[in-house]
Design an enzyme around this catalytic site. Sequence first.
Site, PDB file in Angstrom:
ATOM      1  N   ARG A 261       8.223  -8.921   2.263  1.00  0.00           N
ATOM      2  CA  ARG A 261       6.915  -8.840   2.915  1.00  0.00           C
ATOM      3  C   ARG A 261       6.250 -10.212   2.889  1.00  0.00           C
ATOM      4  NH1 ARG A 261       4.341  -3.499  -0.041  1.00  0.00           N
ATOM      5  NH2 ARG A 261       6.036  -2.046   0.423  1.00  0.00           N
TER       6      ARG A 261
ATOM      7  N   ASP B 200       2.825 -12.692   3.621  1.00  0.00           N
ATOM      8  CA  ASP B 200       1.371 -12.626   3.614  1.00  0.00           C
ATOM      9  C   ASP B 200       0.790 -13.026   4.963  1.00  0.00           C
ATOM     10  OD1 ASP B 200       1.212 -11.827   0.982  1.00  0.00           O
ATOM     11  OD2 ASP B 200       0.913 -13.848   0.200  1.00  0.00           O
TER      12      ASP B 200
ATOM     13  N   TYR C  71      13.172 -19.723   1.942  1.00  0.00           N
ATOM     14  CA  TYR C  71      11.919 -20.115   2.579  1.00  0.00           C
ATOM     15  C   TYR C  71      11.900 -21.617   2.810  1.00  0.00           C
ATOM     16  CZ  TYR C  71       9.658 -15.594   1.633  1.00  0.00           C
ATOM     17  OH  TYR C  71       9.311 -14.262   1.619  1.00  0.00           O
TER      18      TYR C  71
ATOM     19  N   ARG D 126       4.277 -20.477  -2.384  1.00  0.00           N
ATOM     20  CA  ARG D 126       3.150 -21.371  -2.107  1.00  0.00           C
ATOM     21  C   ARG D 126       2.581 -21.974  -3.389  1.00  0.00           C
ATOM     22  NH1 ARG D 126      -1.269 -18.896   0.828  1.00  0.00           N
ATOM     23  NH2 ARG D 126      -0.499 -16.798   0.406  1.00  0.00           N
TER      24      ARG D 126
END
Length: 303
Positions: A81, A83, A144, A231
């Site tokens: 999932r 954000d 990522y 992040r």
Amino acid sequence: MVSASAEANEPVAPNRGGGPVAFENPSAAGDSTRLRLDIAYDGTDFSGWARQPGRRTVCGEIEEKLGAVVRAPVQLTVAGRTDAGVHASGQVAHVDVPAAALPDDLARLVRRLARFLPRDVRVTGISVAPPHFDARFSAVRRHYEYRLTTAVYGAEPLRARDTVAWPKPVDVDAMRAASRSLLGLHDFAAFCKRREGATTVRELQRFDWTSTGDILTAHVSADAFCWSMVRSLVGAALAVGEGRRSVEWMTALLDERQRAAAVAVAPAHGLSLVGVDYPPDGELAARNAATRELRGPIGPGCC
């Protein structure tokens, strides 16, 4: 949204002879087929992946349009999932669809969805999933990328939605050293927003940086990620790159057992999910069992 009039006037799928024909109505069908969906999206205007009442989400858009096409409610299970504001070029989901609703050639379903879905989300591929495939629990790692620019003028207009403007000098070698120090199996509690019942132990398999001119890209891969982890890793590395923190400070964060207030979360729009890896088909059932046993309840797989 697909309006009632659009749905009524839209040919549902080309038939074997080349003319339009609708998929069969699956309402009476008991058998279902599990499909793997490969998905890409620009997350700028979405409130993340997960369905939320009253909010525009990636999952909500795809479930609505796919349900309209197959004329049955559908529910997606996703690999990770993301954000609000986070993008994807290599997202993976699975969905169980009544077998009678599917065309012989699944490329037709891809083309049909392309006509219904908004421009900022695409289903790039659909295939019949192998036995035991689960987009979430079968995954062995997620990849990522985080993209930023140190150009004094900021991000170029055509990349402004996926590139963070960071017009400050950074020491890329120091960032690389700090990033390497976190590799391996650790408790990343300092980098995660804790979720009740969810572990923060992860195996970070890649965390490095490439540079091309003013563009810096972080490459981050792990078996799984806890909420805000990617992040936060990027934010901590940037603090080292700017000289505000040391490599030793970054490494010492692994000793923390709760979210570290000193770790800044980098802006969402620089982050993209670029790939998900799965084991060979014959190892999927074992992978599912191992993931459930080791991880227990898993929170959002994003960043």
